[in-house]
Design a protein around this motif. Structure first.
Motif, short mmCIF file in Angstrom:
data_model
loop_
_atom_site.label_atom_id
_atom_site.label_comp_id
_atom_site.label_asym_id
_atom_site.label_seq_id
_atom_site.Cartn_x
_atom_site.Cartn_y
_atom_site.Cartn_z
N ILE A 208 -2.52 -30.88 1.69
CA ILE A 208 -2.09 -29.52 1.38
C ILE A 208 -1.11 -29.44 0.20
CG2 ILE A 208 -0.11 -29.46 2.94
CD1 ILE A 208 -2.66 -26.62 2.34
N PRO A 209 -0.29 -30.47 -0.08
CA PRO A 209 0.61 -30.36 -1.24
C PRO A 209 -0.12 -30.12 -2.57
CG PRO A 209 1.33 -32.15 0.17
CD PRO A 209 0.00 -31.71 0.69
N SER A 210 -1.43 -30.36 -2.62
CA SER A 210 -2.17 -30.13 -3.86
C SER A 210 -2.11 -28.68 -4.31
CB SER A 210 -3.63 -30.56 -3.69
OG SER A 210 -4.28 -29.74 -2.72
N VAL A 211 -1.93 -27.74 -3.37
CA VAL A 211 -1.90 -26.32 -3.75
C VAL A 211 -0.62 -25.98 -4.50
CG1 VAL A 211 -3.32 -25.74 -1.76
CG2 VAL A 211 -0.83 -25.51 -1.59
N LEU A 212 0.36 -26.87 -4.48
CA LEU A 212 1.62 -26.63 -5.17
C LEU A 212 1.63 -27.19 -6.58
CD1 LEU A 212 4.05 -27.56 -2.23
CD2 LEU A 212 3.19 -25.29 -2.87
N LEU A 213 0.54 -27.86 -6.98
CA LEU A 213 0.48 -28.44 -8.32
C LEU A 213 0.48 -27.34 -9.38
CD1 LEU A 213 -2.22 -31.17 -7.66
CD2 LEU A 213 0.23 -31.55 -8.06
N PRO A 214 1.01 -27.63 -10.58
CA PRO A 214 1.03 -26.60 -11.64
C PRO A 214 -0.37 -26.17 -12.00
CG PRO A 214 1.53 -28.77 -12.53
CD PRO A 214 1.57 -28.91 -11.04
N ALA A 219 -2.64 -24.74 -20.50
CA ALA A 219 -3.92 -24.70 -21.18
C ALA A 219 -5.06 -24.56 -20.18
CB ALA A 219 -4.09 -25.97 -22.01
N ARG A 220 -6.18 -24.00 -20.64
CA ARG A 220 -7.33 -23.82 -19.77
C ARG A 220 -7.82 -25.16 -19.23
NH1 ARG A 220 -13.09 -22.18 -22.22
NH2 ARG A 220 -12.70 -24.24 -23.12
N GLU A 221 -7.81 -26.19 -20.09
CA GLU A 221 -8.25 -27.51 -19.66
C GLU A 221 -7.39 -28.06 -18.53
OE1 GLU A 221 -9.41 -26.95 -23.95
OE2 GLU A 221 -7.64 -26.61 -22.72
N ALA A 222 -6.07 -27.84 -18.62
CA ALA A 222 -5.17 -28.31 -17.56
C ALA A 222 -5.44 -27.57 -16.26
CB ALA A 222 -3.72 -28.13 -18.00
N LEU A 223 -5.68 -26.27 -16.37
CA LEU A 223 -5.98 -25.46 -15.19
C LEU A 223 -7.21 -25.98 -14.47
CD1 LEU A 223 -5.58 -22.97 -13.38
CD2 LEU A 223 -6.90 -21.64 -15.04
N HIS A 224 -8.27 -26.25 -15.22
CA HIS A 224 -9.50 -26.76 -14.60
C HIS A 224 -9.29 -28.14 -13.99
CE1 HIS A 224 -12.35 -23.60 -15.55
NE2 HIS A 224 -11.86 -23.52 -16.77
N SER A 225 -8.46 -28.95 -14.62
CA SER A 225 -8.20 -30.29 -14.09
C SER A 225 -7.45 -30.22 -12.77
CB SER A 225 -7.40 -31.11 -15.11
OG SER A 225 -8.13 -31.27 -16.32
N TRP A 226 -6.41 -29.36 -12.69
CA TRP A 226 -5.68 -29.23 -11.43
C TRP A 226 -6.55 -28.58 -10.36
CZ3 TRP A 226 -2.27 -32.55 -11.05
CH2 TRP A 226 -1.31 -32.82 -12.02
N GLU A 227 -7.42 -27.66 -10.76
CA GLU A 227 -8.34 -27.05 -9.79
C GLU A 227 -9.23 -28.12 -9.15
OE1 GLU A 227 -10.44 -24.11 -11.98
OE2 GLU A 227 -8.96 -22.52 -11.61
N GLN A 228 -9.62 -29.11 -9.93
CA GLN A 228 -10.43 -30.19 -9.39
C GLN A 228 -9.67 -30.96 -8.32
OE1 GLN A 228 -12.19 -32.83 -12.34
NE2 GLN A 228 -12.16 -34.54 -10.91
N VAL A 229 -8.38 -31.17 -8.54
CA VAL A 229 -7.55 -31.87 -7.56
C VAL A 229 -7.47 -31.06 -6.27
CG1 VAL A 229 -5.26 -32.77 -7.05
CG2 VAL A 229 -6.20 -32.99 -9.36
N SER A 231 -9.60 -28.72 -5.18
CA SER A 231 -10.92 -28.69 -4.55
C SER A 231 -11.19 -29.98 -3.78
CB SER A 231 -12.01 -28.48 -5.61
OG SER A 231 -11.83 -27.28 -6.30
N SER A 232 -10.91 -31.11 -4.42
CA SER A 232 -11.17 -32.40 -3.78
C SER A 232 -10.25 -32.62 -2.59
CB SER A 232 -10.99 -33.53 -4.80
OG SER A 232 -11.89 -33.40 -5.87
N SER A 233 -9.01 -32.15 -2.68
CA SER A 233 -8.07 -32.29 -1.56
C SER A 233 -8.53 -31.45 -0.37
CB SER A 233 -6.66 -31.87 -2.00
OG SER A 233 -6.18 -32.70 -3.03
N GLY A 234 -8.94 -30.20 -0.64
CA GLY A 234 -9.45 -29.36 0.44
C GLY A 234 -10.69 -29.96 1.07
N TYR A 296 -8.58 -24.32 -1.90
CA TYR A 296 -8.41 -25.38 -0.89
C TYR A 296 -9.16 -25.03 0.38
CZ TYR A 296 -5.88 -28.46 2.38
OH TYR A 296 -5.56 -29.39 3.33
N LEU A 297 -9.00 -23.79 0.86
CA LEU A 297 -9.66 -23.36 2.09
C LEU A 297 -11.17 -23.32 1.94
CD1 LEU A 297 -7.29 -20.46 3.22
CD2 LEU A 297 -7.54 -22.71 4.26
#
Length: 324
Positions: A208-214, A219-229, A231-234, A296-297
């Motif tokens: 669940i701490p993944s939802v607290l990541l920036p 940048a759009r690329e950073a957003l998509h990268s953290w979204e991957q984290v 998604s994979s954590s959920g 995540y959900l």
């Protein structure tokens, strides 16, 4: 910076290698194959592949693949967001092939995940045909990504290296903790001890701490990268809780015995993914703005369905004849 450093940088993170791959008699073959491998490395395909192995071929191999896939996704998204390495610039190849990517380039997620999933298939399935297919996919995925102009040589080398680490890290973890693959908690009375609830809570606490990541304001690329984290954590939480639920109920199954059983199993997974991944995703998008908790959900629910609800429903259909 001397000429050696310049040469290495140009080779590993320059366009020269990618440009040299074009303009040969192999273009007519490499182009279509690169497009094919682009989609063979998508989240949807890998989810389908893992589901097929998990429910239709070998439950334990499917668990290995699911854990490896999700850990690879977390590590890959984190590395991309941290290193923030851009993809190749000034090349027309991806546009000509009609494909694109929106995250950072290093390390290559397609290559990394191919190493993990096809590596597990190579190590644990007996079919020589499947082994050769796996070897070909691992070998050709880096070529396809570079030919498409979506990754530098350094990106795919990084993907190969991290993929090998995740592959053997997963294998080592399951060798040390083989109970993860078992179908029940031998000698443990879950209802009285509450141990199952503790295990489920542990999966959530770890992911669940993944939802607290920036995720905003960058940048759009950073957003998509953290979204991957996220998604994979959920997905890891949902599938992990699903495995625990299977063990609490003693759910176990072998490979599909015939075409009817295989069709029913795959149909059950497909219906669930359609409802929970596609339709639920649209509902979430209409009710909530894009946010880490909803993501995540969403992935957690889908993978809980794949991991537990789909075999549970199959077990209750006609006395479980489709899951023998």
């Amino acid at each position: 910076m001397n000429w050696t450093t310049i040469s290495v940088n140009e080779t590993m993170f320059g366009n020269s290698v990618l440009e040299a791959m074009h303009g040969t008699f192999l273009d007519s073959l490499l182009g279509p194959l690169s497009v094919l491998f682009h989609y063979l490395g998508s989240t949807a395909f890998f989810m389908a592949l893992v589901s097929f192995i998990y429910l239709g071929v070998d439950r334990k191999v499917g668990i290995r693949m699911a854990l490896g896939l999700m850990l690879a996704g977390i590590l890959n998204g984190s590395c991309k967001a941290i290193f923030q390495s851009s993809r190749p610039l000034g090349l027309p190849f991806a546009q000509e092939l009609g494909i694109s990517e929106s995250s950072y380039g290093f390390p290559s997620g397609h290559v990394q995940t191919a190493v993990v999933l096809y590596g597990i298939l190579f190590l644990h399935l007996k079919s020589n045909f499947v082994k050769w297919i796996g070897v070909f996919c691992i070998f050709f995925m880096p070529i396809a990504r570079m030919y498409a102009g979506l990754h530098y040589l350094g990106d795919v080398v990084g993907g190969l290296f991290i993929g090998v680490l995740v592959l053997f890290g997963t294998e080592l973890f399951l060798k040390v903790h083989p109970e993860v693959l078992e179908s029940d908690f031998s000698g443990v009375e879950l209802r009285s001890s509450g141990r199952l609830k503790s295990y489920r809570l542990l999966w959530i606490v770890l992911t669940i701490p993944s939802v607290l990541l920036p995720g905003e304001g960058g940048a759009r690329e950073a957003l998509h990268s953290w979204e991957q984290v996220v998604s994979s954590s959920g997905a890891l939480a949902g599938f992990g809780i699903g495995i625990l639920s299977n063990r609490a109920r003693g759910l176990d199954w072998g490979p599909a015995k015939d075409r009817i059983s295989w069709t029913v199993r795959m149909g059950m997974v497909a219906i669930g993914i359609l409802i929970l991944y596609v339709l639920l995703g649209r509902i979430f998008a209409s009710l909530f703005p894009e946010n880490p908790v909803a993501r995540y959900l969403r992935y957690g629910i889908v993978c809980y369905y794949i991991g537990h609800l789909s075999p549970l429903l199959l077990k209750r259909m006609r006395g479980g004849i489709y899951l023998l």
